[in-house]
Design an enzyme around this catalytic site. Structure first.
Site, PDB file in Angstrom:
ATOM      1  N   LYS A  52       0.836  -1.211   0.000  1.00  0.00           N
ATOM      2  CA  LYS A  52       0.000   0.000   0.000  1.00  0.00           C
ATOM      3  C   LYS A  52       0.869   1.258   0.000  1.00  0.00           C
ATOM      4  O   LYS A  52       0.573   2.234  -0.697  1.00  0.00           O
ATOM      5  CB  LYS A  52      -0.954  -0.017   1.205  1.00  0.00           C
ATOM      6  CG  LYS A  52      -2.062  -1.061   1.050  1.00  0.00           C
ATOM      7  CD  LYS A  52      -2.853  -1.297   2.327  1.00  0.00           C
ATOM      8  CE  LYS A  52      -3.804  -2.482   2.142  1.00  0.00           C
ATOM      9  NZ  LYS A  52      -4.515  -2.870   3.365  1.00  0.00           N
ATOM     10  N   GLN A  96      -4.931  -1.620   9.676  1.00  0.00           N
ATOM     11  CA  GLN A  96      -4.698  -2.923   9.043  1.00  0.00           C
ATOM     12  C   GLN A  96      -5.217  -4.050   9.944  1.00  0.00           C
ATOM     13  O   GLN A  96      -4.859  -4.119  11.124  1.00  0.00           O
ATOM     14  CB  GLN A  96      -3.191  -3.092   8.761  1.00  0.00           C
ATOM     15  CG  GLN A  96      -2.824  -4.332   7.998  1.00  0.00           C
ATOM     16  CD  GLN A  96      -3.349  -4.316   6.563  1.00  0.00           C
ATOM     17  OE1 GLN A  96      -3.235  -3.328   5.845  1.00  0.00           O
ATOM     18  NE2 GLN A  96      -3.956  -5.421   6.146  1.00  0.00           N
ATOM     19  N   ASP A 119     -11.180   2.663   4.221  1.00  0.00           N
ATOM     20  CA  ASP A 119     -11.513   1.246   4.023  1.00  0.00           C
ATOM     21  C   ASP A 119     -13.027   1.042   3.952  1.00  0.00           C
ATOM     22  O   ASP A 119     -13.490  -0.067   3.678  1.00  0.00           O
ATOM     23  CB  ASP A 119     -10.945   0.391   5.173  1.00  0.00           C
ATOM     24  CG  ASP A 119      -9.642  -0.301   4.781  1.00  0.00           C
ATOM     25  OD1 ASP A 119      -9.335  -0.339   3.570  1.00  0.00           O
ATOM     26  OD2 ASP A 119      -8.947  -0.799   5.679  1.00  0.00           O
TER      27      ASP A 119
END
Ligand code: NAD
Length: 299
Positions: A52, A96, A119
């Protein structure tokens, strides 16, 4: 049969993003910035985070890895989340997953300011998507929407079977497909997915085969290699394979290879369109995170 080349489409989108970010910077404004929170040293998570960071750098988005030891308490992590919510230099951030067992993931995700939730996992963003309000959509469903849209595969009036009901793929995917188009995804996306008739299947669904045999489009996100076989699909179907499972392979350079949920060799000849694994949905997911970050910056 046409292969849906996620690698190629993702590179096209990266080019578009690079131009958009360059134009922002040329106009004298700062570049968008993504924060990536990681707790502990899970090797798979470390790899995802590294990918990422690299993807952000590639398009000119600033990214910062914000790492904590796995001894951090839930209360302290909540304090860090509050700091990120208040930090005006960060436009969006992700936490994460998975988090260590002593931290409740839902508690942490729910504390993220939904405007920075790139997200798309906060209850606010999910609720806004359900209600057809502008929202940040989870990266994988957003990426699949882009893929269908850029290959001009219509979903309107089609029967789409979604296999899997996770919060990150199955549920938001089904929601986008059943809506009127353009309500949730912003104009910067080319995606025009919606107006489909959707059936959601999961591990307790009986007779998956009969349901799949009535599908125009099948999106499978179960994490079960070989789940979808040729006898379960009709001629001319479109198949989107989200599954990624590592299978040991002594002949592969890394000692394993990645396989999807579709028995590709038998299913592909019956398809109008199908995604490969790897190189289908995976690259679209990463580029969608970049799109979401730009969206958070622009809002
Ligand atoms: P998950 O692992 O949380 O859940 C799997 C879902 O599949 C569940 O809803 C379950 O009910 C359903 N399921 C399991 N076995 C089934 C069966 N035999 N028949 C019907 N349904 C069944 O789901 P997830 O997090 O969405 O991940 C699914 C897969 O997609 C995994 O392989 C994951 O690695 C992969 N994934 C890939 C990407 C990508 O970018 N390509 C992104 C996210 C997830």
């Amino acid at each position: 049969m046409t292969l849906l080349d996620g690698k190629y489409i993702a590179s096209q989108i990266r080019n578009e993003l690079r131009e958009q970010v360059a134009a922002i910077v040329a106009s004298g404004r700062r570049a968008p910035k993504l924060g990536i929170v990681i707790v502990g040293h899970n090797p798979a998570s470390e790899t995802y985070v590294a990918n990422k960071l690299k993807a952000c750098a590639d398009v000119g988005i600033n990214a910062e890895k914000i790492a904590f030891e796995d001894t951090i308490t839930e209360a302290d992590l909540l304090r860090e989340v509050a700091k990120l919510n208040a930090d005006n230099s960060i436009d969006g951030y992700i936490v994460q997953l998975p988090l260590p067992a002593h931290i409740n993931e839902q508690t942490i995700l729910s504390a993220i300011d939904y405007r920075k939730d790139v997200d798309g996992l906060t209850p606010e963003n999910v609720g806004r998507t359900v209600q057809g309000l502008p929202s940040i959509v989870s990266a994988t469903p957003r990426g699949i929407s882009e893929l269908l849209s850029r290959y001009h595969i219509p979903t309107e009036g089609k029967h789409v079977v979604v296999i899997g009901r996770s919060n990150i793929v199955g549920k938001p995917m089904a929601m986008l497909l059943m809506q009127r188009p353009y309500l949730s995804l912003p104009k910067l996306s080319a995606a025009a997915v919606g107006n489909a008739t959707v059936t959601i299947c999961h591990s307790k669904t009986t007779d998956l085969k009969s349901i799949c045999l009535t599908a125009d489009i099948i999106i499978v996100a179960a994490g079960c290699p070989g789940l979808l076989t040729a006898d379960m699909v009709r001629e001319g179907v479109t198949v989107i394979d989200v599954g990624i499972t590592r299978v040991e392979d002594a002949n592969a350079p890394k000692g394993y290879r990645l396989v999807g949920d579709v028995d590709f060799a038998s299913v592909a000849p019956k398809c109008a369109f199908i995604t490969p694994v790897p190189g289908g949905v995976g690259p679209m997911t990463i580029v969608s995170l970049l799109q979401n970050t730009l969206q958070a910056y622009l809002q």
